[in-house]
Design a protein around this motif. Structure first.
Motif, PDB file in Angstrom:
ATOM      1  N   LYS A   1       0.843  -1.195   0.000  1.00 41.09           N
ATOM      2  CA  LYS A   1       0.000   0.000   0.000  1.00 41.09           C
ATOM      3  C   LYS A   1       0.877   1.242   0.000  1.00 41.09           C
ATOM      4  CE  LYS A   1      -4.325   1.509   0.361  1.00 41.09           C
ATOM      5  NZ  LYS A   1      -4.068   2.920   0.191  1.00 41.09           N
TER       6      LYS A   1
ATOM      7  N   ASN B   1      -8.083   2.175   1.539  1.00 46.05           N
ATOM      8  CA  ASN B   1      -7.841   0.749   1.659  1.00 46.05           C
ATOM      9  C   ASN B   1      -8.467   0.072   0.437  1.00 46.05           C
ATOM     10  OD1 ASN B   1      -6.276   0.672   4.055  1.00 46.05           O
ATOM     11  ND2 ASN B   1      -8.102   1.208   5.204  1.00 46.05           N
TER      12      ASN B   1
ATOM     13  N   TRP C   1      -8.590  -3.156   5.500  1.00 44.14           N
ATOM     14  CA  TRP C   1      -7.570  -2.199   5.930  1.00 44.14           C
ATOM     15  C   TRP C   1      -6.173  -2.780   5.756  1.00 44.14           C
ATOM     16  CZ3 TRP C   1      -4.905  -4.744   9.623  1.00 44.14           C
ATOM     17  CH2 TRP C   1      -5.587  -5.679  10.413  1.00 44.14           C
TER      18      TRP C   1
END
Length: 216
Positions: free
Chosen positions: A62, A68, A99
């Motif tokens: 990420k 997310n 998440w």
């Protein structure tokens, strides 16, 4: 088994109908519920009869903290998580996105449709192993470039029956192979399709859950 439950307010009757879910080959991770941006594709493992078992495993990185992700399989079914983020299910009004514990780090994710569970493991090391290095998971470790890519240069591969594949965190239970699209990583048993014996540069991209091999 999933169910559709209908309450008829006119006559007070309640009906419950089972919904059969067909396990898909792949699960995409998306930027948001509108599927504006495909982040990575995870492929299902298989049962002994060759059918998909609905356990999707792959790597993910990420970039930032803004968003997310949601999951959507190639049958068009969308997945989110419950209010405690512990389980996931078919998306509905109360579903939330998945998440990421810490941005700018590589993770190994596993999603099990049948158990409605998911797990996250931070990737500390990636090694390529096989007959070419006598299955030594310390001999050929990839370098973390801190941008979602892991690389190794000048690896001498051979033609072999069972390998090579990637081992995460030095754990033999965390093995990744090449998926049916010949670029994505998956826990379903397979092999890297090399261009024959020779010397290779290898890049694992955890942003996209892909691997590339360049023969010199």
């Amino acid at each position: 088994v999933k169910y559709n439950i209908t309450l008829n307010l006119a006559d007070g009757t309640l009906s419950v109908d089972a919904v059969e879910y067909e396990v898909a080959e792949s699960l995409g991770l998306y930027f948001d519920a509108d599927y504006a941006w495909l982040q990575a594709t995870f492929f299902s493992g298989t049962n002994e009869d060759g059918s998909f078992n609905g356990v999707y495993t792959g790597l993910f990185y990420k970039d930032n903290e803004d968003w997310n992700f949601y999951g959507k399989d190639d049958n068009g079914v969308t997945f989110g998580v419950n209010d405690t983020y512990e389980q996931f299910s078919f998306i509905n009004g109360s579903s939330r996105n998945f998440w990421v514990s810490d941005c700018q780090k590589s993770y190994l994710y596993t999603f099990s449709v049948t158990e409605a569970k998911w797990s996250e493991t931070q990737v500390n090391s990636i090694a390529i192993t096989g007959d070419f290095n006598n299955w030594d998971i310390k001999a050929d470790r990839l370098t973390d470039n801190a941008d979602g890519t892991w690389t190794i240069s000048d690896v001498t591969l051979i033609d072999e029956e069972w390998g090579p594949y990637l081992v995460i965190n030095g754990d033999w239970d965390l093995k990744l192979y090449l998926a049916s699209d010949n670029k994505s990583l998956t826990a379903a048993k397979g092999q890297f399709l090399t261009m024959g014996a020779g010397t290779y540069d290898i890049t694992v991209n955890t942003k996209a859950n892909t691997v590339s091999l360049t023969k010199k």
